[in-house]
Write an enzyme that holds these catalytic residues in place. Structure first.
Site: not given
Ligand SMILES: *[C@@H]1O[C@H](CO)[C@@H](O)[C@H](O)[C@H]1NC(C)=O
Ligand SMILES: *[C@@H]1O[C@H](CO)[C@@H](O)[C@H](O)[C@H]1NC(C)=O
Ligand SMILES: *[C@@H]1O[C@H](CO)[C@@H](O)[C@H](O)[C@H]1NC(C)=O
Ligand SMILES: *[C@@H]1O[C@H](CO)[C@@H](O)[C@H](O)[C@H]1NC(C)=O
Ligand SMILES: *[C@@H]1O[C@H](CO)[C@@H](O)[C@H](O)[C@H]1NC(C)=O
Ligand SMILES: *[C@@H]1O[C@H](CO)[C@@H](O)[C@H](O)[C@H]1NC(C)=O
Ligand SMILES: *[C@@H]1O[C@H](CO)[C@@H](O)[C@H](O)[C@H]1NC(C)=O
Length: 739
Positions: A381-382, A384, A387, A389, A512
């Protein structure tokens, strides 16, 4: 055993030190000593109300409810007259407030008056209300109340009693505990003892007010027909030292009027119990109306804990210390054969134990079940800096109370260091306890061999940036977000940030805030994700610092990139950048060499008097509300001020968004950045230690619409690059994590 011969002596020595430390600590922590000593101010804020979430902090009593984003003090149907008549209800903050406390005997002069023997807390509150009616005349009214208990309106408190008291209690005066209340009433029905059907009054244990004022004299009509509804904002200031109350009232969105509608002496210590509850009540009679509260902020002085309790704490500390020492000695003897191994095991066990005993009990998942749920970590899903997701589906499980399969987002951390178990515990504990309708909820966790996974509720509408910048995904022209949902998203994010900055126990800084960290649930309500995660990583190894966990370029406040201290104001700065993105549909970092920052672009438009020219072209002119757009753009610019002291605080932001305060005034040219900032983030404490919220004291500037924290030392050291940055650009190009 000779090696341990001196152990008893050591133990005695240790106990002695503990006792000495406890005594010193108890001496340090004196309670309020002086009548004038400054107290800590705490704030509570609701930009709007939500039944599912706010039931945790608000007692909704008798016939009151939370509906349509507002407190409905009396029922809110339009169709059933019988259902509307003769009702009373109240909504109170569930937590009690200490409103006054006796001063210690040695600080009271022999000739002191009764009032000189007690310290009374000050508070300020603002709220907006909307009272509408359908019948021939309205009735009966609503009140801001300080109540002795959470029992709610007594029987027979409808009609003229405004949910505050009833005929029996009122006749008994100050006698019954249930009648020790003080209220500011906004009365819409003329009883025999009232001056008119449209007045404000100060009520002490009785609805026959001590002081009243006719609101027609101020061009205010509390109640209006549905077609002519008016929202009003009320400002109430209570001075504990001066023992007086001042009430201002005016149309919502306008500055606080200079003239109060009511001002009177009031010694709360004579009329309410020392521990009391704060909120609203209202009623209807044969005549009826809707009594709605739309938003609410409360700033209140809080007393330090009492001395006796502190002695208990000290005593408990000694007992616990002894216990810990005994346990440590036992553990030393028991475990010295395999100490290293045991230590690791203990930490693991403690982590499991602590996590499974956290309030709200997030679930522990096995690694295997999460692997299955995510189809071997298949759909990403994403991503960063800390880590990745993944999307997952938890199967239905009867023994879990989950009747249907549930979609989740699983965040897998890139760390594998068993040393940081304690950090994980702290972190999960923080995230788990953050419960707010605008924060992505944590469902569970998994910790296996140093690998941490957190399971969050899945947000079906993805992240804000996917909706805001759809054009950047070539060809895929999704329909742009409507104006109403953009405005609502700004409100939602502000609510979430206000919660972590001011309402939640230890203050949490997000650090953030950006469009990709704002997630949209099924109903397009915005929720802030990734709370505090940056901090955990931050306290770890330096390599993670380089990975850019301190934020994303375009959202980083200038004083943060210079001083590396995160504060509430640096979160506000990022929020400002987000608001500008919401309105303009452009990214905070423009791909324009002459004007790389969105804020500079908007500020130039503002300077030219063409602010609305910055609004997203994707929204047709008919599609947005020019007043709201101006409000958001000015707010975004004010939050983006280079100087932290000039930015509004989150309580102010909430007021501006709920339109109970006018939009901020913004100079036509962006101010120059001053370094080091005056009164800015100077103090630092260690990363892991957290600040308690609400440390600031508030100094009004006279028009009440701009209360400003003057003593905000809430900052802590954060990400420190290996060398001092001469050119902050150097550190950030790689920061924008992911998209
Ligand atoms: C109490 O006495 C002190 C002098 O001992 C005096 O300064 C003060 O004004 C007196 N206060 C009152 C309330 O009479
Ligand atoms: C209330 O507002 C006044 C100014 O209007 C300010 O002096 C006072 O400190 C505030 N009190 C609290 C408790 O916020
Ligand atoms: C008023 O409330 C009290 C207790 O809350 C109750 O005992 C009493 O009957 C009530 N009086 C009326 C007139 O309803
Ligand atoms: C309110 O009622 C009182 C007595 O019932 C009456 O004397 C007064 O004139 C009324 N005021 C208005 C403005 O109707
Ligand atoms: C006003 O307040 C006092 C308590 O200070 C109370 O005894 C009195 O009855 C109240 N009512 C009026 C109408 O003054
Ligand atoms: C009053 O406030 C509500 C909620 O914020 C809003 O929906 C409504 O449009 C406002 N009404 C007026 C007349 O401003
Ligand atoms: C209320 O008391 C404060 C002192 O705490 C004083 O500054 C203010 O003028 C008083 N207001 C009124 C209306 O008497």
């Amino acid at each position: 055993m000779a090696r341990y011969a001196s152990l008893p002596r050591l133990v005695v020595c240790f106990l002695w030190l503990c006792a000495a430390a406890a005594v010193c600590r108890a001496r340090d922590l004196q309670p309020v000593r002086e009548a004038q000593e400054p107290l800590t101010v705490k704030s509570y804020g609701y930009a709007s109300f939500d039944r599912n979430v706010d039931a945790a902090t608000l007692g909704v009593l008798k016939e009151a409810s939370i509906n349509g984003g507002a407190l409905q003090l009396t029922p809110d149907t339009r169709n059933d007259v019988a259902y509307l008549q003769h009702k009373s209800g109240s909504v109170l903050l569930k937590q009690p407030f200490t409103l006054w406390r006796k001063l210690p005997a040695d600080k009271i002069a022999a000739n002191a008056t009764a009032a000189g023997r007690v310290r009374v807390a000050s508070f300020n509150t603002t709220f907006s209300m909307n009272v509408v009616y359908d019948g021939a005349v309205p009735g009966e009214g609503l009140a801001f109340v300080i109540a002795p208990s959470l029992d709610g309106p007594p029987p027979g408190s409808d009609g003229g009693f405004l949910g505050l008291t009833n005929a029996t209690l009122q006749a008994a005066g100050a006698g019954p505990a249930a009648n020790r209340f003080v209220a500011v009433e906004f009365d819409t029905f003329n009883q025999s003892y009232d001056p008119s059907a449209n007045h404000v009054g100060l009520d002490i244990g009785s609805v026959e007010s001590n002081v009243t004022a006719n609101l027609a004299d101020f061009n205010i009509a509390i109640a209006n027909t549905f077609a002519n509804a008016v929202n009003y904002t009320v400002w109430i200031e209570y001075a504990g030292v001066g023992r007086n109350i001042t009430v201002y009232m005016g149309a919502q969105g306008k500055p606080r009027p200079a003239t109060p509608v009511l001002a009177a002496p009031l010694d709360l210590s004579e009329h309410v119990p020392d521990n009391a509850y704060i909120g609203f009540s209202g009623s209807t009679g044969a005549t009826y109306e809707l009594n709605c509260i739309l938003d609410w902020t409360l700033w209140i002085e809080t007393f330090p804990e009492e001395e006796e309790k502190r002695w208990w704490i000290a005593l408990v500390a000694v007992v616990v210390s002894v216990g810990v020492l005994a346990a440590a000695i036992a553990a030393f003897f028991l475990a010295r054969m395999s100490r290293a191994r045991r230590a690791v095991e203990q930490r693991q066990a403690r982590l499991g134990h602590t996590l499974s005993h956290l309030p709200g009990m997030p679930r522990e998942f096995t690694y295997e079940s999460l692997r299955k749920a995510t189809n071997s970590f298949h759909e990403q899903l994403g991503e960063g800096s800390y880590g990745v997701v993944y999307k997952g589906t938890l199967p239905a499980e009867a023994d879990d109370g989950r009747a249907e399969a549930m979609q989740v987002a699983v965040k897998k951390f890139m760390r594998d260091d068993a040393r940081c178990v304690e950090d994980f515990v702290k972190e999960v504990d923080i995230i788990n306890r953050l419960r707010h309708k605008n924060i992505v909820p944590l469902i569970g966790w998994c910790y296996k061999k140093g690998q941490l996974l957190l399971v969050y509720e899945y947000m079906p509408n993805g992240s804000l940036d996917q909706h805001l910048f759809p054009r950047s995904l070539a060809g895929q022209l999704a329909s742009p977000l409507t104006w109403a949902s953009r405005y609502a998203i700004a409100k939602d994010v502000a609510s979430g940030l206000h919660y972590v900055h001011y309402e939640y126990g230890p203050m949490v800084l997000h650090r953030d805030i950006k469009a990709s960290n704002v997630l949209l649930d099924a109903s397009f309500s915005a929720r802030v994700g990734d709370f505090g995660l940056a901090r955990v990583v931050d306290s770890d190894r330096t390599s993670y610092m380089d990975a850019g966990v301190a934020g994303t370029h375009g959202y980083i406040a200038p004083e943060y990139s210079m001083g590396h201290r995160a504060s509430r104001q640096t979160d506000v700065f990022a929020f400002g950048a987000l608001v500008l993105e919401l309105v303009t549909g452009r990214r905070a970092l423009l791909r324009d060499a002459s004007c790389p920052l969105l804020v500079d672009f908007v500020w130039r438009m503002h300077g030219r008097g063409a602010l609305l020219g910055a609004v997203d072209q994707g929204l047709g002119t008919a599609e947005f509300d020019a007043d709201e757009a101006t409000r958001l753009l000015l707010l975004g610019l004010a939050c983006s001020s280079p100087n932290p002291g000039d930015r509004p605080t989150m309580p102010e932001v909430l007021q501006i968004l709920s339109k109970s305060a006018p939009p901020p005034e913004v100079p036509p040219v962006k101010p120059t950045f001053i370094w080091p900032p005056e009164g800015g983030a100077r103090f630092s404490i260690s990363d892991i230690e957290m600040m308690t919220s609400g440390g600031g004291s508030y100094a009004g500037t006279g028009d009440g619409s701009s209360m400003r924290a003057t003593q905000d030392t809430s900052s802590y050291d954060s990400f420190r690059p290996p060398t001092a940055p001469n050119n902050s650009q150097e550190y950030f190009p790689a920061l924008s994590s992911g998209r």
